[in-house]
Design a protein around this motif. Structure first.
Motif, PDB file in Angstrom:
ATOM      1  N   LEU A 197      12.740 -15.290 -11.923  1.00 37.96           N
ATOM      2  CA  LEU A 197      14.115 -16.000 -12.186  1.00 37.96           C
ATOM      3  C   LEU A 197      15.007 -16.095 -14.115  1.00 37.96           C
ATOM      4  O   LEU A 197      15.873 -15.665 -14.511  1.00 37.96           O
ATOM      5  CB  LEU A 197      14.216 -17.424 -12.029  1.00 37.96           C
ATOM      6  CG  LEU A 197      14.277 -17.186 -10.830  1.00 37.96           C
ATOM      7  CD1 LEU A 197      14.119 -19.385  -9.959  1.00 37.96           C
ATOM      8  CD2 LEU A 197      15.310 -16.937  -9.527  1.00 37.96           C
ATOM      9  N   SER A 198      13.341 -16.008 -14.431  1.00 35.49           N
ATOM     10  CA  SER A 198      13.976 -15.574 -16.080  1.00 35.49           C
ATOM     11  C   SER A 198      13.554 -14.273 -17.016  1.00 35.49           C
ATOM     12  O   SER A 198      11.889 -14.393 -16.725  1.00 35.49           O
ATOM     13  CB  SER A 198      13.100 -16.284 -16.819  1.00 35.49           C
ATOM     14  OG  SER A 198      12.743 -16.654 -18.141  1.00 35.49           O
ATOM     15  N   PHE A 256      10.601  -5.680 -21.590  1.00 32.08           N
ATOM     16  CA  PHE A 256      11.037  -6.313 -21.188  1.00 32.08           C
ATOM     17  C   PHE A 256       9.880  -7.216 -20.600  1.00 32.08           C
ATOM     18  O   PHE A 256       9.007  -7.093 -19.907  1.00 32.08           O
ATOM     19  CB  PHE A 256      12.022  -6.810 -19.921  1.00 32.08           C
ATOM     20  CG  PHE A 256      11.821  -5.588 -18.715  1.00 32.08           C
ATOM     21  CD1 PHE A 256      11.902  -5.985 -17.203  1.00 32.08           C
ATOM     22  CD2 PHE A 256      11.582  -3.943 -19.366  1.00 32.08           C
ATOM     23  CE1 PHE A 256      10.990  -5.014 -16.517  1.00 32.08           C
ATOM     24  CE2 PHE A 256      11.225  -3.055 -17.202  1.00 32.08           C
ATOM     25  CZ  PHE A 256      11.014  -4.107 -16.899  1.00 32.08           C
ATOM     26  N   GLU A 257      10.443  -7.947 -19.940  1.00 35.69           N
ATOM     27  CA  GLU A 257       8.870  -9.326 -19.184  1.00 35.69           C
ATOM     28  C   GLU A 257       9.800 -10.043 -18.069  1.00 35.69           C
ATOM     29  O   GLU A 257      10.633 -10.784 -18.308  1.00 35.69           O
ATOM     30  CB  GLU A 257       8.487 -10.609 -20.143  1.00 35.69           C
ATOM     31  CG  GLU A 257       7.859 -10.031 -21.823  1.00 35.69           C
ATOM     32  CD  GLU A 257       7.200 -10.971 -22.588  1.00 35.69           C
ATOM     33  OE1 GLU A 257       7.836 -12.374 -22.143  1.00 35.69           O
ATOM     34  OE2 GLU A 257       7.249 -10.662 -23.925  1.00 35.69           O
ATOM     35  N   ARG A 258       9.531 -10.231 -17.088  1.00 32.03           N
ATOM     36  CA  ARG A 258       9.692 -11.549 -16.101  1.00 32.03           C
ATOM     37  C   ARG A 258       9.186 -11.803 -15.563  1.00 32.03           C
ATOM     38  O   ARG A 258       7.702 -11.466 -15.986  1.00 32.03           O
ATOM     39  CB  ARG A 258      10.179 -10.240 -14.784  1.00 32.03           C
ATOM     40  CG  ARG A 258      10.844 -10.662 -13.634  1.00 32.03           C
ATOM     41  CD  ARG A 258      10.438 -10.365 -12.524  1.00 32.03           C
ATOM     42  NE  ARG A 258      10.559 -10.776 -11.245  1.00 32.03           N
ATOM     43  CZ  ARG A 258      10.870  -9.203 -10.176  1.00 32.03           C
ATOM     44  NH1 ARG A 258      10.610  -8.089 -10.117  1.00 32.03           N
ATOM     45  NH2 ARG A 258      11.428 -10.453  -9.067  1.00 32.03           N
ATOM     46  N   LEU A 285      18.672  -7.249  -7.822  1.00 34.60           N
ATOM     47  CA  LEU A 285      18.593  -6.127  -8.493  1.00 34.60           C
ATOM     48  C   LEU A 285      18.874  -5.853  -9.845  1.00 34.60           C
ATOM     49  O   LEU A 285      20.378  -5.071 -10.015  1.00 34.60           O
ATOM     50  CB  LEU A 285      20.297  -5.656  -7.553  1.00 34.60           C
ATOM     51  CG  LEU A 285      19.873  -5.549  -5.797  1.00 34.60           C
ATOM     52  CD1 LEU A 285      20.585  -4.510  -5.627  1.00 34.60           C
ATOM     53  CD2 LEU A 285      18.849  -4.196  -5.465  1.00 34.60           C
ATOM     54  N   VAL A 286      18.314  -6.661 -10.912  1.00 30.81           N
ATOM     55  CA  VAL A 286      18.325  -7.161 -11.698  1.00 30.81           C
ATOM     56  C   VAL A 286      19.085  -6.027 -12.341  1.00 30.81           C
ATOM     57  O   VAL A 286      19.490  -5.418 -13.875  1.00 30.81           O
ATOM     58  CB  VAL A 286      17.838  -7.991 -12.524  1.00 30.81           C
ATOM     59  CG1 VAL A 286      18.322  -8.240 -14.414  1.00 30.81           C
ATOM     60  CG2 VAL A 286      18.348  -9.685 -11.589  1.00 30.81           C
ATOM     61  N   LEU A 287      17.531  -4.921 -12.377  1.00 28.84           N
ATOM     62  CA  LEU A 287      18.119  -3.794 -13.160  1.00 28.84           C
ATOM     63  C   LEU A 287      18.449  -2.972 -12.625  1.00 28.84           C
ATOM     64  O   LEU A 287      18.971  -1.807 -13.675  1.00 28.84           O
ATOM     65  CB  LEU A 287      15.741  -3.453 -13.212  1.00 28.84           C
ATOM     66  CG  LEU A 287      15.115  -4.556 -14.322  1.00 28.84           C
ATOM     67  CD1 LEU A 287      13.611  -3.551 -14.294  1.00 28.84           C
ATOM     68  CD2 LEU A 287      15.436  -4.618 -15.569  1.00 28.84           C
ATOM     69  N   GLU A 288      18.895  -2.155 -11.513  1.00 26.14           N
ATOM     70  CA  GLU A 288      19.592  -1.727 -11.001  1.00 26.14           C
ATOM     71  C   GLU A 288      21.071  -2.086 -11.052  1.00 26.14           C
ATOM     72  O   GLU A 288      22.009  -1.083 -11.711  1.00 26.14           O
ATOM     73  CB  GLU A 288      19.123  -2.008  -9.290  1.00 26.14           C
ATOM     74  CG  GLU A 288      17.754  -1.584  -8.865  1.00 26.14           C
ATOM     75  CD  GLU A 288      17.104  -2.993  -9.173  1.00 26.14           C
ATOM     76  OE1 GLU A 288      15.652  -1.982  -8.367  1.00 26.14           O
ATOM     77  OE2 GLU A 288      17.243  -3.183  -9.884  1.00 26.14           O
ATOM     78  N   VAL A 323      18.596 -15.983 -17.266  1.00 27.72           N
ATOM     79  CA  VAL A 323      18.001 -16.848 -16.788  1.00 27.72           C
ATOM     80  C   VAL A 323      18.792 -16.830 -15.232  1.00 27.72           C
ATOM     81  O   VAL A 323      20.516 -16.967 -15.262  1.00 27.72           O
ATOM     82  CB  VAL A 323      17.548 -18.105 -17.241  1.00 27.72           C
ATOM     83  CG1 VAL A 323      16.996 -19.096 -15.927  1.00 27.72           C
ATOM     84  CG2 VAL A 323      16.929 -18.097 -18.260  1.00 27.72           C
ATOM     85  N   LEU A 324      18.483 -16.843 -14.079  1.00 28.93           N
ATOM     86  CA  LEU A 324      19.092 -16.602 -13.126  1.00 28.93           C
ATOM     87  C   LEU A 324      19.355 -18.064 -12.232  1.00 28.93           C
ATOM     88  O   LEU A 324      17.927 -18.983 -12.649  1.00 28.93           O
ATOM     89  CB  LEU A 324      18.924 -16.120 -11.845  1.00 28.93           C
ATOM     90  CG  LEU A 324      18.305 -14.068 -12.610  1.00 28.93           C
ATOM     91  CD1 LEU A 324      17.582 -13.218 -11.700  1.00 28.93           C
ATOM     92  CD2 LEU A 324      19.863 -13.589 -12.077  1.00 28.93           C
TER      93      LEU A 324
END
Length: 530
Positions: A96-97, A89-91, A161-164, A154-155
Motif C-alpha cells: 500500500l505504501s 523505489f521501496e514498497r 498494477l502500480v508500476l504497470e 500511499v494506497l
C-alpha cells in the motif's frame, strides 16, 4: 479501390516534389550548422497538432511526446516495468505504501532541475485524463513530495498494477513535465511542450500541420543499458529530427526513394512492391503486436443510446470486409473479436456475437424501434488512410441496415476535436495498438465511467463494469484477474461498448543506411544512426 492505379500514374511526376517540399528545412539546417547527414526526416502516418502527452489518445501525439518527455518507468519487450527517471523505489510489505527516488541530475529543456513536485503535478494531470491513471489515483490517499528527489504514493486499497500504470507505453503515457505546465487544466492542452527527454521541441521552427522540428538535448543523460522498447538508454544519435506532414502516398514513396526523407511510419500494402524491389530501402513490421480497428458508438445520443441498436450493428459487422482496407495483404490481418486483442494473456470473446449475421441484425434493429429516418453522422478523417478505410465500410454497412448516413469528412486534427464533444456525431472509427488493450485497465475503450473527468464524451456509464475493473485492479492472483477480465469483457460486449473490426499490422520503411531502428508498440526514434 483505385489507389494502385493512381500511384503508378503519379510516381514519375512526384519525383521532383520532395525536393521542393524539403528545401526550406535544408536551408534551416545549414543556418544552424546541422548537415543533412545529421538530420533524421520522418513522415508519420499523420502529423499531430496536439503537443500535450496528457490530452489525447492519439498515438501520433504519443510518438512525438516520447521524443520530448521522459517517464518514471518504461516497459521492456517482456512487459516488465523498468525504472527510467526513477533511480530506486521501496514498497511496503502490504503493497500500500510506495516511495520513489529520482535519478540525480535530471533536467528539463529550460535548464530547471526535475523535482518531485514536477512529478506529482504531472501524475495528477495525467490521471485526470487517462483511464488507468484515474483508477490508480482513485485508489490513492496520498501522492506527495518527500524531498526534492523523492515522492510518496500511499494506497487506500490494494492496486496490483502500480508500476504497470507508471510504465504504460500507450496513450496517454504518464510523461513528466514542469509543474508550471502540469498545472494547466486537464481540459486545456499545453501548446509549448517542455520535457526532459532526448530531444527538445524547437518552437521557432514549428509549422502546425506541416512540420515539427526537434533538436538533440545535449544535457540528456541516458540510462545505462541497451534500449528495449521504451526502456533502457535513449541515445539521440541525430542532431535534429524533422517530423514532416506528407499525406500523399506517392509523394512519400518518391521522397523515400530519392533520400529526401529517411523513414515512413506506415506504408500501405499496395506500394510495398515498389519499395521491396529497392535495395536502398528496408521494409519491416516494427510493431508485431499490431493494431485493432474500432467502431465506437455515441452512447448518449439516439439511435445508439439504445443497447439493442448497438448490438444490432455489432451483429452485422463482418471483419473480413474491414481488414483489406487497413491490412492490405492477407498475412497482415486477422479476424479478432476480443476487446483485449488476440494473442494476449486475457484474450476472450465472452459476450460477443460469434459471427456476422446481417438478417438477424435487421430483425434486432426492427425490435429496437429505432428511428431510421434520422441521419447517422460518421466522423471521417479523410487524411488518415488507416482510419478512413474503416469508415467507408461502416457507411455501406449502416446503409444496408436501413440507416441514413451522413459521412462528414475532415482532417485528423479536426476529427480529434469533434469526437471530444458530446454532440454532433453518432459513430467514429479509430485504431489502437493491441498492447494498449491487453487488460481491462489499459484498454481505454473499456472505461465505463461515462462522460466527465474520468470518462469520454459519448461514452457509456456502466457501474458494473467499473466495479469489476476496480476488483481487477485489486486482485491478488492471476487466476482471479483472468476470471474478472472475462466477466468485464462479457458485460461490456453485451452493453455494446464498441465493436472490434479486426487486428492488423502495418510495415514501416526506411533508408537502408539507417541503423538501430527499434521495434515496439510505438515509433521509438532514439538509438537510430546513419
Amino acid at each position: 479501390m483505385h489507389r494502385r492505379t493512381l500511384l503508378s500514374a503519379a510516381l514519375p511526376a512526384a519525383l521532383a516534389a520532395p525536393a521542393l517540399l524539403s528545401a526550406p528545412a535544408r536551408g534551416q539546417s545549414a543556418s544552424q550548422g546541422v548537415t543533412r547527414a545529421q538530420t533524421l526526416r520522418v513522415v508519420p502516418e499523420t502529423l499531430t497538432t496536439i503537443l500535450d502527452p496528457h490530452f489525447t489518445t492519439s498515438f501520433t501525439a504519443r510518438d512525438f511526446s516520447y521524443l520530448v518527455f521522459d517517464t518514471l518507468f518504461a516497459m521492456d519487450d517482456q512487459w516488465r516495468p523498468q525504472p527510467q527517471m526513477v533511480d530506486s523505489f521501496e514498497r511496503s510489505a502490504d503493497g500500500l505504501s510506495w516511495r520513489f527516488t529520482l535519478r540525480d541530475g535530471l533536467a528539463f529543456h529550460d535548464g530547471a532541475a526535475v523535482t518531485s513536485e514536477d512529478v506529482v503535478a504531472s501524475l495528477r494531470r495525467w490521471a485526470a485524463r487517462d483511464a488507468l491513471g484515474g483508477l490508480l489515483l482513485r485508489a490513492t490517499t496520498t501522492l506527495e513530495p518527500v524531498d526534492a528527489r523523492s515522492f510518496r504514493l500511499v494506497l487506500a486499497r490494494p492496486f496490483g498494477l502500480v508500476l504497470e500504470a507508471l510504465a504504460k507505453p500507450g496513450a496517454m503515457v504518464p510523461m513528466i513535465m514542469p509543474k508550471r505546465l502540469a498545472e494547466t487544466p486537464a481540459s486545456q492542452p499545453i501548446t509549448t511542450p517542455v520535457g526532459s527527454g532526448p530531444y527538445r521541441f524547437v518552437a521557432e521552427e514549428y509549422r502546425p500541420g506541416d512540420r515539427i522540428v526537434l533538436a538533440r538535448n545535449t544535457a540528456y543523460r541516458p540510462r545505462e543499458g541497451a534500449p528495449v522498447w521504451a526502456s533502457g538508454g535513449k541515445v539521440a544519435r541525430f542532431e535534429r529530427v524533422e517530423l514532416i506532414a506528407m499525406p500523399d502516398v506517392s509523394t512519400q514513396v518518391s521522397a523515400l526513394t530519392t533520400g529526401e526523407v529517411d523513414y515512413l511510419e506506415r506504408v500501405p500494402a499496395d506500394v510495398l512492391p515498389v519499395l521491396e524491389r529497392n535495395r536502398q530501402i528496408r521494409v519491416q513490421v516494427v510493431s508485431p503486436f499490431g493494431y485493432q480497428g474500432i467502431l465506437r458508438f455515441n452512447h448518449r445520443l439516439p439511435p445508439f443510446d439504445n443497447p439493442k441498436v448497438r448490438r444490432a450493428v455489432m451483429l452485422a459487422v463482418n471483419q473480413a470486409d474491414y481488414l483489406p482496407g487497413v491490412a492490405g495483404r492477407p498475412e497482415f490481418g486477422r479476424e479478432c473479436r476480443s476487446f483485449y486483442g488476440c494473442g494476449t494473456p486475457y484474450e476472450t470473446t465472452a459476450g460477443m456475437p460469434a459471427a456476422a449475421d446481417l438478417e438477424a441484425a435487421k430483425k434486432l434493429l426492427a425490435e429496437s424501434g429505432a428511428d431510421l429516418s434520422r441521419p447517422v453522422v460518421i466522423l471521417h478523417p479523410a487524411d488518415a488512410p488507416g482510419i478512413a478505410a474503416l469508415g467507408l465500410v461502416t457507411q455501406d454497412l449502416l446503409t444496408k441496415l436501413g440507416f441514413k448516413v451522413d459521412l462528414q469528412s475532415m482532417d485528423l486534427n479536426t476529427f480529434f476535436g469533434r469526437r471530444a464533444r458530446p454532440e454532433g456525431w453518432n459513430v467514429f472509427h479509430t485504431t489502437n495498438t493491441v498492447p494498449d488493450m491487453q487488460t481491462p485497465l489499459q484498454n481505454v475503450y473499456l472505461n465505463g465511467a461515462g462522460p466527465g473527468p474520468s470518462g469520454f464524451a459519448g461514452w457509456p456509464e456502466e457501474a458494473e463494469v467499473e466495479k469489476l475493473r476496480g476488483a481487477f485492479a485489486a486482485a491478488a492472483t492471476e487466476d482471479e484477474r483472468k476470471k474478472l477480465a472475462e466477466a468485464i469483457h462479457a458485460r461490456a460486449a453485451e452493453a455494446g461498448f464498441y465493436m472490434p473490426l479486426g487486428q492488423f499490422v502495418t510495415p514501416s520503411a526506411w533508408r537502408a543506411d539507417l541503423t538501430g531502428v527499434l521495434t515496439g508498440p510505438a515509433m521509438f526514434l532514439w538509438n537510430i544512426g546513419r
